[in-house]
Design an enzyme around this catalytic site. Structure first.
Site, mmCIF file in Angstrom:
data_model
loop_
_atom_site.group_PDB
_atom_site.id
_atom_site.type_symbol
_atom_site.label_atom_id
_atom_site.label_comp_id
_atom_site.label_asym_id
_atom_site.label_seq_id
_atom_site.Cartn_x
_atom_site.Cartn_y
_atom_site.Cartn_z
ATOM 1 N N ARG A 123 6.816 56.609 34.276
ATOM 2 C CA ARG A 123 7.211 57.506 34.900
ATOM 3 C C ARG A 123 8.389 58.567 34.327
ATOM 4 N NH1 ARG A 123 8.395 57.079 39.643
ATOM 5 N NH2 ARG A 123 7.001 56.987 40.886
ATOM 6 N N TYR A 139 12.237 86.209 37.255
ATOM 7 C CA TYR A 139 10.652 86.167 36.832
ATOM 8 C C TYR A 139 10.145 85.797 38.001
ATOM 9 C CZ TYR A 139 6.556 83.212 35.114
ATOM 10 O OH TYR A 139 5.436 82.433 34.798
ATOM 11 N N LYS A 198 6.316 78.270 26.023
ATOM 12 C CA LYS A 198 6.299 79.618 25.585
ATOM 13 C C LYS A 198 6.981 79.192 24.211
ATOM 14 C CE LYS A 198 5.743 82.436 29.742
ATOM 15 N NZ LYS A 198 7.133 82.376 30.225
HETATM 16 C C1 LIG Z 1 6.564 81.368 31.562
HETATM 17 C C2 LIG Z 1 8.023 81.421 31.928
HETATM 18 C C3 LIG Z 1 8.686 80.744 33.598
HETATM 19 C C4 LIG Z 1 7.288 79.964 34.234
HETATM 20 O O1 LIG Z 1 6.989 79.284 33.399
HETATM 21 P P1 LIG Z 1 5.386 78.210 33.252
HETATM 22 O O2 LIG Z 1 5.726 77.233 32.041
HETATM 23 O O3 LIG Z 1 4.030 79.463 32.546
HETATM 24 O O4 LIG Z 1 5.420 77.824 34.541
HETATM 25 C C5 LIG Z 1 9.731 81.034 33.455
HETATM 26 N N1 LIG Z 1 10.490 81.748 33.061
HETATM 27 C C6 LIG Z 1 10.400 82.565 32.532
HETATM 28 C C7 LIG Z 1 11.063 83.931 32.444
HETATM 29 C C8 LIG Z 1 8.729 83.231 32.375
HETATM 30 O O5 LIG Z 1 8.267 83.339 30.539
#
Ligand SMILES: *Cc1c(COP(=O)(O)O)cnc(C)c1O
Length: 397
Positions: free
Chosen positions: A61, A116, A213
């Site tokens: 971990r 977000y 992303k």
């Molecule tokens: C997608 C996103 C997140 C969250 O990411 P996840 O991996 O889907 O939990 C946080 N902030 C922004 C600006 C995003 O576009």
């Protein structure tokens, strides 16, 4: 400083560091990439070592050769102010871990109104239950944020540009006020990544990325990163330990693999998205394009000052039209997929409406709004696809 910087004495460009950092050829037995270590138990050679938790790795971990390689590479990307990078199983987990790390019952937090949405949900639900009060502010407020501070304000969350509506806050101005009042600044840096926005160099204390992303880049992982400066890292690393936040080895490996090509992918996303944004701005069906990289955008001056690039995600406001026309447009597209998330190789589009949940600002764009992610396809094919969509839109108006 990365290993290569140390061995050559040269200071390397960020693209070079993205390629060279986090690589230990000897430990990797000559292979370019680290092994994907699936592991919980780490064996110790002696009872003394075991009882002292002595060794480079002590338990799955808390780190493996795979996570170490990724963290070293992320450190090199985040820049000289970065004291440590935590990794989390999603972007939302990176955000919630950060907030639990820096806040306690009785505190107050300032959150930009274009954060977000799950960030808002975490503040409105869990933080509220734990006795933390949230105030939302207009992201364009600049140093006017001073009037929102209370004696118990511990942190400010910014996002640049903000989710869905793409306003560009003045982060250095907000950070100056926050630091005067003893509050930490947390930036959700997912849109630009640390490649195009060095938030830690601009007064931000904790910079979060949904690596789901652009770092992952292939729509195949969930992942989050939390980079912190010297001031914030101790409480952050402690919270990561206490909460048991860690990520699966395959996703760690894929995040590192994505990082190696981040600069070429983002450059392509940037170029295609700017071209598409300009093309859309000329369309008779379009009222406004929301993209800080466009000179006509209200956030352009700040973007130009604080960022070295823009990514593939932007918004478009259409002229008033019935919902069935917008649906006709969307349902005609074949190259643009409809789905949440973004940052992968593929183009995406979703309709959006912020009017139901913004509280400090009013979302009244004057027409239906779409969010585009421009992927790595040939731009002419994407334009042809959209032109067909607009034909269907006009036919349904
Ligand atoms: C997608 C996103 C997140 C969250 O990411 P996840 O991996 O889907 O939990 C946080 N902030 C922004 C600006 C995003 O576009």
């Amino acid at each position: 400083m990365s290993k290569s910087d140390e061995s050559t004495g040269r200071s390397l460009g960020v693209q070079t560091r993205l390629v060279t950092s986090g690589r230990d050829t000897v430990a990797q037995k000559g292979f370019v990439n680290p092994p994907v270590v699936h592991g919980s138990t780490v064996l110790y050679p002696t009872a003394e070592d075991l009882l002292a938790h002595r060794g480079e790795y002590t338990y799955g971990r808390t780190g493996t050769p795979t996570t170490r390689a990724l963290q070293d590479a992320l450190m090199a990307l985040e820049g000289s102010q970065c004291a440590g990078v935590g990794i989390a199983p999603s972007g939302v987990s990176a955000i919630s871990t950060t907030l639990l790390a820096v806040l306690k019952s009785g505190d107050h937090i300032l959150v930009c109104d274009n954060a977000y949405r799950p960030t808002r949900n975490f503040c409105n639900d869990m933080l509220k239950r734990y006795g933390v009060e949230t105030t939302y502010f207009d992201p364009m407020i600049g140093n006017g944020i001073a009037e929102f501070f209370q004696p118990n304000t511990r942190a400010v969350i910014v996002e640049a540009p903000g989710s869905q509506s793409f306003e560009m806050p003045d982060i250095p101005a907000i950070a100056a006020v926050a630091h005067e009042r003893g509050a930490l600044v947390i930036d959700d840096n997912t849109w630009a990544t640390a490649l195009y926005h060095r938030s830690l160099d601009q007064g931000v204390d904790i910079s979060i990325q949904a690596a789901t992303k652009y770092i992952g880049g292939h729509s195949d992982i969930m992942f989050g990163t939390i980079a912190a400066n010297e001031k914030a890292w101790p409480q952050l690393s402690q919270a990561i330990r206490l909460l048991g936040v860690c990520a699966g080895p395959d996703d760690v490996f894929l995040a590192l693999r994505g990082l190696r090509t981040l600069s070429v992918r983002l450059a392509h996303h940037q170029r295609s998205a700017l071209e598409m944004a300009k093309w859309l701005a000329e369309r008779p069906e379009v009222l406004r394009v929301l993209h800080p990289g466009l000179e006509t955008d209200p956030g352009h001056a700040i973007w130009k000052r604080d960022f070295t690039g823009s990514s593939g995600l932007f918004g478009v406001v259409l002229k008033p039209a019935p919902e069935k026309a917008v649906h006709a447009l969307l349902n005609t597209l074949t190259l643009f997929g409809m789905g949440y998330s973004w940052g992968g190789f593929e183009s995406l589009v979703i309709p959006f409406d912020c009017s139901g949940y913004r509280t400090a600002t009013k979302w009244a764009p004057g027409g239906p709004a779409l969010r585009f992610h421009i992927g790595l396809e040939s731009i002419d094919d994407l334009k042809t696809d959209l032109a067909a969509g607009f034909a269907a839109f006009n036919a349904a108006c």
